[in-house]
Enzyme design. Structure first.
Site, PDB file in Angstrom:
ATOM      1  N   LEU A  12      25.895  30.201  10.100  1.00 16.37           N
ATOM      2  CA  LEU A  12      26.805  29.094   9.791  1.00 16.37           C
ATOM      3  C   LEU A  12      28.239  29.590   9.712  1.00 16.37           C
ATOM      4  O   LEU A  12      29.003  29.225   8.823  1.00 16.37           O
ATOM      5  CB  LEU A  12      26.404  28.413   8.475  1.00 16.37           C
ATOM      6  CG  LEU A  12      25.096  27.608   8.531  1.00 16.37           C
ATOM      7  CD1 LEU A  12      24.686  27.165   7.127  1.00 16.37           C
ATOM      8  CD2 LEU A  12      25.247  26.398   9.446  1.00 16.37           C
ATOM      9  N   GLY A 136      32.027  32.112  26.720  1.00 18.43           N
ATOM     10  CA  GLY A 136      32.225  30.986  25.803  1.00 18.43           C
ATOM     11  C   GLY A 136      31.883  29.635  26.379  1.00 18.43           C
ATOM     12  O   GLY A 136      30.749  29.365  26.758  1.00 18.43           O
ATOM     13  N   LYS A 207      28.126  41.274  29.044  1.00 21.90           N
ATOM     14  CA  LYS A 207      28.215  40.049  29.835  1.00 21.90           C
ATOM     15  C   LYS A 207      27.984  40.334  31.316  1.00 21.90           C
ATOM     16  O   LYS A 207      27.331  39.551  32.017  1.00 21.90           O
ATOM     17  CB  LYS A 207      29.586  39.397  29.615  1.00 21.90           C
ATOM     18  CG  LYS A 207      29.824  38.969  28.171  1.00 21.90           C
ATOM     19  CD  LYS A 207      31.275  38.546  27.951  1.00 21.90           C
ATOM     20  CE  LYS A 207      31.560  38.253  26.491  1.00 21.90           C
ATOM     21  NZ  LYS A 207      32.991  37.955  26.252  1.00 21.90           N
TER      22      LYS A 207
END
EC number: 1.1.1.3
Length: 432
Positions: A12, A136, A207
């Site tokens: 969170l 992203g 990535k």
């Protein structure tokens, strides 16, 4: 009434709370696009009492994130904890073994364990999605996995780390030194207090390994990524590149040649005519070259709570409406490991910068070592003295084998006239 698609979420932080806000704010539109509403039913985080600016009262709380895998009324688990191993990996394994679909933004975990997790997902006939793990909010995973599915991808490359791109483009804009800009990036939140993961190229390498597996249908091989970062780049390098018509960018580069996989993260001199030369700030950009589609370029925000949350929720929508398919665009059982391509056999132009003693004969020593290794010099610039009285010598070679350049530098490694390790950057070309 249509049954909601129910979600358990671990983590969170800014992305997790962004997911909650996005689902709440765009609930009706998301339900229309998914064919049913998305509903978070359980959450987990380290601190139960922290004020996160979102209402958590409707969600069941699990102190142990791994317990989310056993949430009986959850169809899917989201992992936003981070880390290649530990609780994140245990949660992924447990969720997939329990027959729950899994969504993650964790590029390190996918880079290290993606093949294992993909096999678990495919054996359980559930989804494993990771759009947010690479670039992203840019839909590059979906673009390669679906939009370019009919193409043979010849190479995939790009700017994969926003922190490095911010630092390099700011150095370029203001003529600043690396350390000065890094400190500013940390103050602005673009760089972590310990920035090594970013500036040493590890984040980009994670990535790149994922993009290479997806593009070429070969097993993930993070260990095969040759990785170098940007710590050694000086303001003088930026200036020399600009004078030559190039801009310096940290690129991830992957290509499959004759069944051998080449993967590298390294600073490159990018021609000013290339679109990647004009990617500034913390923006990411990925280029894929298909044999029928031609050059495809994906560009946008590579991090941040909004873009990353957008990618996570896009994955949830896909799963909720029944979109499925292989994790890496083809069944994991068909993804053989490729032999690694030797970078020493690659040919191209390179930029080399030396810091040398200001005395006669140094330049002759360097050029002799280059000559003996069959490296031809295209241009050479000697700049002003540094604060300690050393001199910078920069050169661009004609097209040469990388192993020959390495041999010339090995010859010079014992020279008392050369201070530190020379900086080597390759010039981006169609042959890369």
């Amino acid at each position: 009434m249509t049954t909601p698609f129910r979600i358990a979420m671990a983590g969170l932080g800014t992305v997790g709370t962004g997911v909650i806000r996005l689902i709440n704010e765009n609930a009706a539109m998301i339900a229309d696009r998914a064919g049913r509403p998305l509903e978070i039913v359980a959450v987990s985080a380290r601190d139960r009492n922290r004020d996160r600016g979102v209402d958590l009262s409707d969600f069941a709380w699990c102190d142990d994130a791994r317990a989310l895998a056993g949430t009986p009324d959850a169809d899917c688990v989201i992992e936003l904890i981070g880390g290649s191993d530990g609780p994140a990996l245990e949660l992924a394994r447990d969720s997939l073994n329990a027959g729950k679909s899994f969504v993650t933004a964790n590029k390190a975990m996918i880079a290290h364990h993606g093949m294992e997790l993909a096999e678990l997902a495919e054996n359980a006939s559930v989804s494993l999605k990771y759009e947010a793990a690479v670039a992203g909010g840019i839909p590059v995973i979906k673009g390669l996995r679906e939009g370019a599915a009919a193409n043979r991808i010849d190479r995939v490359y790009g700017i994969l780390n926003g922190t490095c791109n911010y630092i390099l483009s700011t150095m370029e804009k203001h003529g600043s030194d690396f350390e000065e800009v890094l400190k500013k990036a940390q103050e602005l939140g673009y760089a972590e207090a310990d920035p090594g993961f970013d500036i040493d190229g590890v984040d980009a390498a994670h990535k790149l390994a994922i993009l290479a597996a997806l593009s070429f249908g070969k097993a993930l091989d993070f260990g095969g990524v040759e990785t170098a970062g940007i710590r050694s780049i000086m303001a003088a390098d930026i200036g020399q590149a600009k004078a030559l018509g190039y801009r310096i960018r940290l690129l991830g580069m992957a290509r499959l040649n004759d069944g051998k996989l080449f993967q590298r993260v390294n600073p490159y001199l990018v021609p000013e005519s290339h679109p990647l030369a004009h990617i500034d700030g913390s923006t990411n950009a990925v280029v894929a070259e298909g044999n029928f589609s031609g050059r495809l370029m994906f560009q946008g925000a590579g991090a941040g709570d909004g873009p990353t949350a957008s990618a996570v929720v896009a994955d949830l929508i896909d799963i909720a409406r029944g979109d499925s398919g292989s994790v890496f665009a083809m069944p994991v059982q068909t993804m053989a490991r490729a032999d690694r391509a030797e970078s020493g056999n690659r040919e191209g132009k390179s930029y080399i910068r030396f810091v040398v003693a200001d005395k006669p004969g140094v330049l002759a020593e360097i050029t002799a070592a280059m000559r003996d290794a069959s490296v031809s010099i295209e241009s050479l610039i000697q700049t002003q003295k540094t604060d300690d009285g050393s001199v910078l010598i920069s050169m661009v070679t004609h097209s040469s084998r990388e192993s020959d350049i390495g041999a010339s530098l090995a010859t010079l490694s014992s020279s008392s006239s050369i201070h530190g390790t020379p900086m080597v950057m390759h010039l981006l070309s169609e042959a890369d």
